[in-house]
Each structure stands twice: as structure tokens, then as C-alpha cells.
Enzyme design. Sequence first.
Site, PDB file in Angstrom:
ATOM      1  N   TYR A  32     -11.306-105.291   7.461  1.00 33.58           N
ATOM      2  CA  TYR A  32     -10.192-105.726   8.585  1.00 33.58           C
ATOM      3  C   TYR A  32      -9.114-105.217   7.891  1.00 33.58           C
ATOM      4  O   TYR A  32      -8.652-104.401   6.836  1.00 33.58           O
ATOM      5  CB  TYR A  32     -10.590-107.324   8.538  1.00 33.58           C
ATOM      6  CG  TYR A  32      -9.894-107.788   7.399  1.00 33.58           C
ATOM      7  CD1 TYR A  32     -10.160-107.891   6.201  1.00 33.58           C
ATOM      8  CD2 TYR A  32      -8.387-108.806   8.469  1.00 33.58           C
ATOM      9  CE1 TYR A  32      -9.437-108.756   5.209  1.00 33.58           C
ATOM     10  CE2 TYR A  32      -7.520-109.358   6.955  1.00 33.58           C
ATOM     11  CZ  TYR A  32      -8.467-109.698   5.208  1.00 33.58           C
ATOM     12  OH  TYR A  32      -7.940-110.165   4.512  1.00 33.58           O
ATOM     13  N   ARG A  51      -5.442 -96.976   5.778  1.00 29.55           N
ATOM     14  CA  ARG A  51      -5.804 -98.271   4.797  1.00 29.55           C
ATOM     15  C   ARG A  51      -7.206 -98.479   4.897  1.00 29.55           C
ATOM     16  O   ARG A  51      -7.623 -98.325   4.035  1.00 29.55           O
ATOM     17  CB  ARG A  51      -4.999 -99.098   4.238  1.00 29.55           C
ATOM     18  CG  ARG A  51      -5.867-100.264   3.363  1.00 29.55           C
ATOM     19  CD  ARG A  51      -4.700-101.817   2.966  1.00 29.55           C
ATOM     20  NE  ARG A  51      -4.947-102.113   4.723  1.00 29.55           N
ATOM     21  CZ  ARG A  51      -3.498-103.260   3.809  1.00 29.55           C
ATOM     22  NH1 ARG A  51      -2.687-104.352   3.034  1.00 29.55           N
ATOM     23  NH2 ARG A  51      -3.420-104.483   5.230  1.00 29.55           N
ATOM     24  N   ARG A  99     -32.511-107.203   8.395  1.00 27.18           N
ATOM     25  CA  ARG A  99     -31.779-107.490   7.570  1.00 27.18           C
ATOM     26  C   ARG A  99     -32.603-106.269   6.249  1.00 27.18           C
ATOM     27  O   ARG A  99     -33.503-107.235   5.933  1.00 27.18           O
ATOM     28  CB  ARG A  99     -31.877-109.411   7.374  1.00 27.18           C
ATOM     29  CG  ARG A  99     -31.430-109.581   5.850  1.00 27.18           C
ATOM     30  CD  ARG A  99     -30.983-111.496   5.473  1.00 27.18           C
ATOM     31  NE  ARG A  99     -30.626-111.829   4.818  1.00 27.18           N
ATOM     32  CZ  ARG A  99     -30.708-111.314   3.536  1.00 27.18           C
ATOM     33  NH1 ARG A  99     -32.178-111.493   3.388  1.00 27.18           N
ATOM     34  NH2 ARG A  99     -30.143-112.131   2.174  1.00 27.18           N
ATOM     35  N   LYS A 148     -10.252-103.492   1.262  1.00 26.28           N
ATOM     36  CA  LYS A 148     -10.217-105.015   2.743  1.00 26.28           C
ATOM     37  C   LYS A 148     -10.885-105.823   3.122  1.00 26.28           C
ATOM     38  O   LYS A 148     -11.335-105.269   4.513  1.00 26.28           O
ATOM     39  CB  LYS A 148      -8.781-105.034   3.208  1.00 26.28           C
ATOM     40  CG  LYS A 148      -7.792-105.931   3.814  1.00 26.28           C
ATOM     41  CD  LYS A 148      -6.395-105.233   4.442  1.00 26.28           C
ATOM     42  CE  LYS A 148      -5.882-106.659   5.784  1.00 26.28           C
ATOM     43  NZ  LYS A 148      -5.513-107.720   4.372  1.00 26.28           N
ATOM     44  N   GLU A 180      -2.514-111.656  -7.260  1.00 26.72           N
ATOM     45  CA  GLU A 180      -1.940-111.617  -6.208  1.00 26.72           C
ATOM     46  C   GLU A 180      -1.574-113.374  -5.199  1.00 26.72           C
ATOM     47  O   GLU A 180      -3.079-113.813  -6.329  1.00 26.72           O
ATOM     48  CB  GLU A 180      -2.146-110.700  -4.765  1.00 26.72           C
ATOM     49  CG  GLU A 180      -3.689-110.759  -4.893  1.00 26.72           C
ATOM     50  CD  GLU A 180      -4.272-109.986  -4.047  1.00 26.72           C
ATOM     51  OE1 GLU A 180      -3.785-109.232  -3.678  1.00 26.72           O
ATOM     52  OE2 GLU A 180      -5.293-109.535  -3.961  1.00 26.72           O
TER      53      GLU A 180
HETATM   54  N1  PDD Z   1      -3.430-110.523   4.661  1.00 30.39           N
HETATM   55  N2  PDD Z   1      -3.772-109.258  -0.589  1.00 30.39           N
HETATM   56  C1  PDD Z   1      -4.298-109.779   0.111  1.00 30.39           C
HETATM   57  C2  PDD Z   1      -5.363-110.651  -0.405  1.00 30.39           C
HETATM   58  C3  PDD Z   1      -4.199-109.517   1.612  1.00 30.39           C
HETATM   59  O1  PDD Z   1      -5.093-110.907   1.801  1.00 30.39           O
HETATM   60  C4  PDD Z   1      -2.751-109.218   1.472  1.00 30.39           C
HETATM   61  C5  PDD Z   1      -3.208-108.975   3.680  1.00 30.39           C
HETATM   62  C6  PDD Z   1      -2.801-108.947   1.176  1.00 30.39           C
HETATM   63  C7  PDD Z   1      -0.710-108.317   2.533  1.00 30.39           C
HETATM   64  O2  PDD Z   1      -0.947-106.806   2.831  1.00 30.39           O
HETATM   65  P1  PDD Z   1      -0.636-106.590   3.642  1.00 30.39           P
HETATM   66  O3  PDD Z   1       0.800-105.979   3.545  1.00 30.39           O
HETATM   67  O4  PDD Z   1      -0.815-104.774   4.044  1.00 30.39           O
HETATM   68  O5  PDD Z   1      -0.650-107.240   4.933  1.00 30.39           O
HETATM   69  C8  PDD Z   1      -1.845-108.895   0.174  1.00 30.39           C
HETATM   70  C9  PDD Z   1      -3.793-110.729   6.138  1.00 30.39           C
HETATM   71  C10 PDD Z   1      -2.680-111.043   6.630  1.00 30.39           C
HETATM   72  C11 PDD Z   1      -4.386-111.836   6.200  1.00 30.39           C
HETATM   73  O6  PDD Z   1      -5.971-111.079   5.607  1.00 30.39           O
HETATM   74  O7  PDD Z   1      -4.303-111.918   6.798  1.00 30.39           O
END
Ligand code: PDD
Length: 284
Positions: A32, A51, A99, A148, A180
Amino acid sequence: MRIVYVNGEYVPEAEAKVSVFDRGFLFADGVYEVTSVLDGKLVDFAGHAARLNRSLSELEMRAPCDEAALLDIHRNLVDRNGIVDGLVYLQVTRGAADRDFLYPDAETVPTLVLFTQAKPDLKDPAKARTGMDIITIPDRRWGRRDIKTVQLLYPSMGKMMAKAAGADDAWMIEDGAVTEGTSNNAYIVKGNTIVTRHLGEEILHGITRAAILRMAAEAQMKVEERSFTVEEALEADEAFVTSASTFVMPVVSIDGKSLGNGAPGPVAKRLREIYLDESLAKAV
Ligand code: PDD
């Protein structure tokens, strides 16, 4: 009613459907992106699209369409839903198949879903003025956090742990170092130096992070991309997080211990201003 996008169609949200055999649903086999919208325009769309392509290729997943078509869908949704300030959520899954742990054959059509969320206070949320209280929790996610994926159960549990502790969010700790935040990248500031974890498989390569590090360097701030411990964070002058949905958000306490004077720090405030100004100027 909100209009969402599902596999080529714009439909009212109540009519949007995805198969029960969708691999996103059965295996969290999906990726996503979240792109912010300011004044009706997309912030760093190119970064998010790049990304997304990287996430897809790391998982050998087919791209549902090209970047120009994706931009078109984003803009259409923003317009149709009258979004001024808010977010566009995009999800791609490997599609629907009976599945089986093995990936289905390459002809399987990926699922593409997008929807908007209006966030009228995106530019000036109350937390940007008061700062966030965070707790630290062990990082129990899988090892490829640079992809992601939609496997967000542990980050979700982390936010619940923070809520139960009366805090706003959690930073995750692995081998004594901060990886993070549950949905953001983490930073500390000591003197004129900003420290944030180096890139690798342990963290998501934030699109906001990349922009902030560039802006910090342009503003003559010193940046160190390296691991830092909770102990070092507790000794910091200030701290903050970045993400597409929060931009730059100050952190004022960690595990109940106030940082600096307990108010949002000057570096976080300045970077938030610079980020908002530049994003508004460059949004597409
Ligand atoms: N989350 N680290 C994690 C684990 C994240 O899920 C996100 C973003 C970031 C920051 O990435 P970016 O600057 O590209 O948004 C770092 C999004 C906003 C979410 O899951 O809603």
C-alpha cells in the site's frame, strides 16, 4: 457518500466489492501507499509511485497499471470527493485465487483499490502544537519492513498499547536500538544534530523522511543516519516523527520522561514549517 476506486471502477463505498479469495484478505499479500493531499493537490506523488514499484518488484507482484494511470486515479478521487486536505490510500494485492500458499500464476489480475480520507486539520493538528507522548515497545514485526505490506497487525497492537498507557504512539526497539514508530520514522535531536536510523530492511524508507533529510541539509542542519538507543533518546534535546499523514510531528516525552522543556522543540517546528511550505509549492 464517498466514491472509491476498485479495479477500474469508481463506485459509492457501499457498493465496492473485493473477492473473499483475495490474497490481500487471506495472506496479507498486498502492498500500500498513503499520499497526502494539501489544497487539493498530491504531495510527493512521484516518491510514492516509485516506492510502490519497489514494493511490488520485491514481492514479484504485477503492477496493476502504469504511473500516469495511477496519478489519474488519485486526481479523479480527490476531485470526486472534494478533498482539500486529506489522504489517498492505495492498495495493490496479488489478486484473487483459490487458497494456496504458492503464488498463483502470473496471469492473475492484481486487485487495485483506492479511497480518500478527508483530514481538515492536516495542516495544523492540535498535536503539532502540544507534541506527542510515546512509549517504547519491542519490535515484533517481520524482517522486511522496507516493503510496505498491509501486514499491520503488530503496528496496530502497538498503537493499542500506547493508548492503554495514555500515550499517543509507540517507538519500536530491536537489539537495544529504536527502529521506527508504528507508522512513522523516528528522529532525535541533540544540539544541532538530527539522528535517525539508517536505511535497511529494518525500517520503511519513508518518503517524508527522504524529503526532511534533504531539507535539513539545505537548512545547514547536521544529519546522522545511524542507530540510536532509547537511553540516547531520553538524553536528547528533542524528538519527532515523520510520515505522509503527520508530516513532522514533535515528540515531547518517551516512556513518561519529558524531553528538553517538555514542549515541541525548535528543530521539529522549523522542519514542519519548511516541509509544509515546500510541499504546498510542489504538490501536483
Ligand atoms: N505509514 N514507517 C512506517 C512503519 C510507516 O507505516 C510509515 C507510513 C512511515 C513513514 O513513511 P512515509 O513518510 O512514506 O509516509 C514509516 C503510513 C502513513 C500509514 O501506514 O498510514
